[in-house]
Design a protein around this motif. Structure first.
Motif, PDB file in Angstrom:
ATOM      1  N   UNK A   1       0.678  -1.159  -0.028  1.00  0.00           N
ATOM      2  CA  UNK A   1      -0.056   0.020   0.011  1.00  0.00           C
ATOM      3  C   UNK A   1       0.971   1.072  -0.015  1.00  0.00           C
ATOM      4  N   UNK A   2       0.518   2.294  -0.635  1.00  0.00           N
ATOM      5  CA  UNK A   2       1.146   3.539  -0.569  1.00  0.00           C
ATOM      6  C   UNK A   2       1.146   4.153   0.763  1.00  0.00           C
ATOM      7  N   UNK A   3       2.486   4.521   1.033  1.00  0.00           N
ATOM      8  CA  UNK A   3       2.657   5.096   2.311  1.00  0.00           C
ATOM      9  C   UNK A   3       3.042   6.527   2.222  1.00  0.00           C
ATOM     10  N   UNK A   4       2.553   7.496   2.971  1.00  0.00           N
ATOM     11  CA  UNK A   4       2.503   8.758   3.038  1.00  0.00           C
ATOM     12  C   UNK A   4       2.704   9.191   4.404  1.00  0.00           C
ATOM     13  N   UNK A   5       4.065  10.184   4.683  1.00  0.00           N
ATOM     14  CA  UNK A   5       4.213  10.812   5.820  1.00  0.00           C
ATOM     15  C   UNK A   5       3.719  11.935   6.080  1.00  0.00           C
ATOM     16  N   UNK A   6       3.152  12.325   7.122  1.00  0.00           N
ATOM     17  CA  UNK A   6       2.842  13.640   7.556  1.00  0.00           C
ATOM     18  C   UNK A   6       3.835  14.201   8.498  1.00  0.00           C
ATOM     19  N   UNK A   7       4.966  15.147   8.008  1.00  0.00           N
ATOM     20  CA  UNK A   7       5.956  15.608   8.332  1.00  0.00           C
ATOM     21  C   UNK A   7       5.569  16.918   9.081  1.00  0.00           C
ATOM     22  N   UNK A   8       5.871  16.849  10.553  1.00  0.00           N
ATOM     23  CA  UNK A   8       5.854  17.982  11.411  1.00  0.00           C
ATOM     24  C   UNK A   8       7.038  18.723  11.205  1.00  0.00           C
ATOM     25  N   UNK A   9       6.953  19.976  10.561  1.00  0.00           N
ATOM     26  CA  UNK A   9       8.090  20.742  10.330  1.00  0.00           C
ATOM     27  C   UNK A   9       8.825  21.703  11.354  1.00  0.00           C
ATOM     28  N   UNK A  10       8.107  21.624  12.404  1.00  0.00           N
ATOM     29  CA  UNK A  10       8.858  22.536  13.445  1.00  0.00           C
ATOM     30  C   UNK A  10       9.537  21.731  14.546  1.00  0.00           C
ATOM     31  N   UNK A  11      10.251  22.126  15.112  1.00  0.00           N
ATOM     32  CA  UNK A  11      10.961  21.512  16.313  1.00  0.00           C
ATOM     33  C   UNK A  11      10.695  22.168  17.685  1.00  0.00           C
ATOM     34  N   UNK A  12      10.316  23.397  17.525  1.00  0.00           N
ATOM     35  CA  UNK A  12      10.226  24.380  18.575  1.00  0.00           C
ATOM     36  C   UNK A  12       9.701  23.851  20.073  1.00  0.00           C
ATOM     37  N   UNK A  13      10.004  24.163  21.084  1.00  0.00           N
ATOM     38  CA  UNK A  13       9.182  23.835  22.396  1.00  0.00           C
ATOM     39  C   UNK A  13       7.772  24.198  22.330  1.00  0.00           C
ATOM     40  N   UNK A  14       6.922  23.694  22.775  1.00  0.00           N
ATOM     41  CA  UNK A  14       5.449  24.393  22.829  1.00  0.00           C
ATOM     42  C   UNK A  14       4.716  24.597  21.292  1.00  0.00           C
ATOM     43  N   UNK A  15       5.373  23.894  20.470  1.00  0.00           N
ATOM     44  CA  UNK A  15       5.034  24.121  19.208  1.00  0.00           C
ATOM     45  C   UNK A  15       3.416  23.607  18.901  1.00  0.00           C
ATOM     46  N   UNK A  16       2.756  24.359  17.933  1.00  0.00           N
ATOM     47  CA  UNK A  16       1.420  23.850  17.684  1.00  0.00           C
ATOM     48  C   UNK A  16       1.434  22.738  16.409  1.00  0.00           C
ATOM     49  N   UNK A  17       2.530  22.689  15.929  1.00  0.00           N
ATOM     50  CA  UNK A  17       2.404  21.677  14.627  1.00  0.00           C
ATOM     51  C   UNK A  17       1.810  20.489  14.854  1.00  0.00           C
ATOM     52  N   UNK A  18       2.195  19.653  16.073  1.00  0.00           N
ATOM     53  CA  UNK A  18       1.714  18.401  16.327  1.00  0.00           C
ATOM     54  C   UNK A  18       0.169  18.279  16.192  1.00  0.00           C
ATOM     55  N   UNK A  19      -0.507  19.409  16.756  1.00  0.00           N
ATOM     56  CA  UNK A  19      -1.978  19.475  16.765  1.00  0.00           C
ATOM     57  C   UNK A  19      -2.449  19.594  15.417  1.00  0.00           C
ATOM     58  N   UNK A  20      -1.719  20.297  14.689  1.00  0.00           N
ATOM     59  CA  UNK A  20      -2.216  20.471  13.086  1.00  0.00           C
ATOM     60  C   UNK A  20      -1.977  18.856  12.383  1.00  0.00           C
ATOM     61  N   UNK A  21      -0.871  18.385  12.841  1.00  0.00           N
ATOM     62  CA  UNK A  21      -0.518  17.093  11.926  1.00  0.00           C
ATOM     63  C   UNK A  21      -1.311  16.130  12.617  1.00  0.00           C
TER      64      UNK A  21
END
Length: 192
Positions: A1-21
């Motif tokens: 099956x096709x595998x697609x990665x959802x890359x969280x592009x920020x590494x900052x503390x208290x970032x909001x990227x994980x919520x969006x991802x």
């Protein structure tokens, strides 16, 4: 099956990227045409790119960089979840992109951006990188605004319009990723 990665592009503390991802992953997981997985740049602890031998010439970097390269190599497509810092692409994401060469080629990418003006500056810079890397960036995009898509600028509260945009992005991304499969397969056969 096709595998697609959802890359969280920020590494900052208290970032909001994980919520969006996490939202992207939740929506994508309802689909049966591809398998989606979260890829958090922060987990790789990549150093500032300083390799003597660049990846295009066989450089591999340390253990974190090698794990990152293997992760990208194993995926067929990507959703970049990127914030915008001073209307620019985050340094951590650009740095991570530089550690990989062949792993980006002949794959498709979609962009989900967020920021004061929807992360459009970051998304535009990411699109400029896609062509030289051999990544086919789909035209559909999700732009999330801190003032309207986040409560108190920190808690992600996706709306219907964002969900519709995300569905359109995922439709196109899966179609392009699938269409590029013969190209990836023929390149892999030549390398083998």
């Amino acid at each position: 099956m096709t595998r697609i990665g959802i890359i969280i592009g920020s590494t900052r503390p208290r970032r909001i990227g994980p919520q969006v991802a996490g939202w992207v992953h939740e929506v994508a997981a309802r689909r049966s045409d591809a398998a989606f997985e979260l890829v958090d740049l922060a987990e790789f602890r990549l150093p500032l790119f300083d390799q003597e031998v660049p990846p295009a010439m066989g450089g591999t970097g340390g253990p974190g960089a090698q794990a990152w390269v293997r992760t990208v190599d194993a995926l067929d497509g990507f959703v970049f979840v990127t914030p915008e810092y001073n209307t620019q692409l985050p340094g951590a994401l650009k740095n991570a992109i530089d550690f990989v060469h062949a792993g980006w080629a002949d794959k498709a990418a979609g962009i989900v951006s967020y920021g004061v003006v929807g992360g459009t500056g970051s998304a535009a810079q990411l699109r400029q990188l896609c062509g030289p890397l051999g990544l086919a960036d789909v035209p559909a995009q999700v732009s999330l605004h801190l003032a309207t898509d986040f409560q108190d600028f920190t808690v992600f509260t996706p709306g219907e319009s964002g969900a519709r945009s995300l569905d359109a992005l995922l439709d196109r991304l899966v179609a392009w990723t699938t269409a590029l499969e013969p190209v990836r397969s023929s390149r892999a056969a030549v390398v083998s």
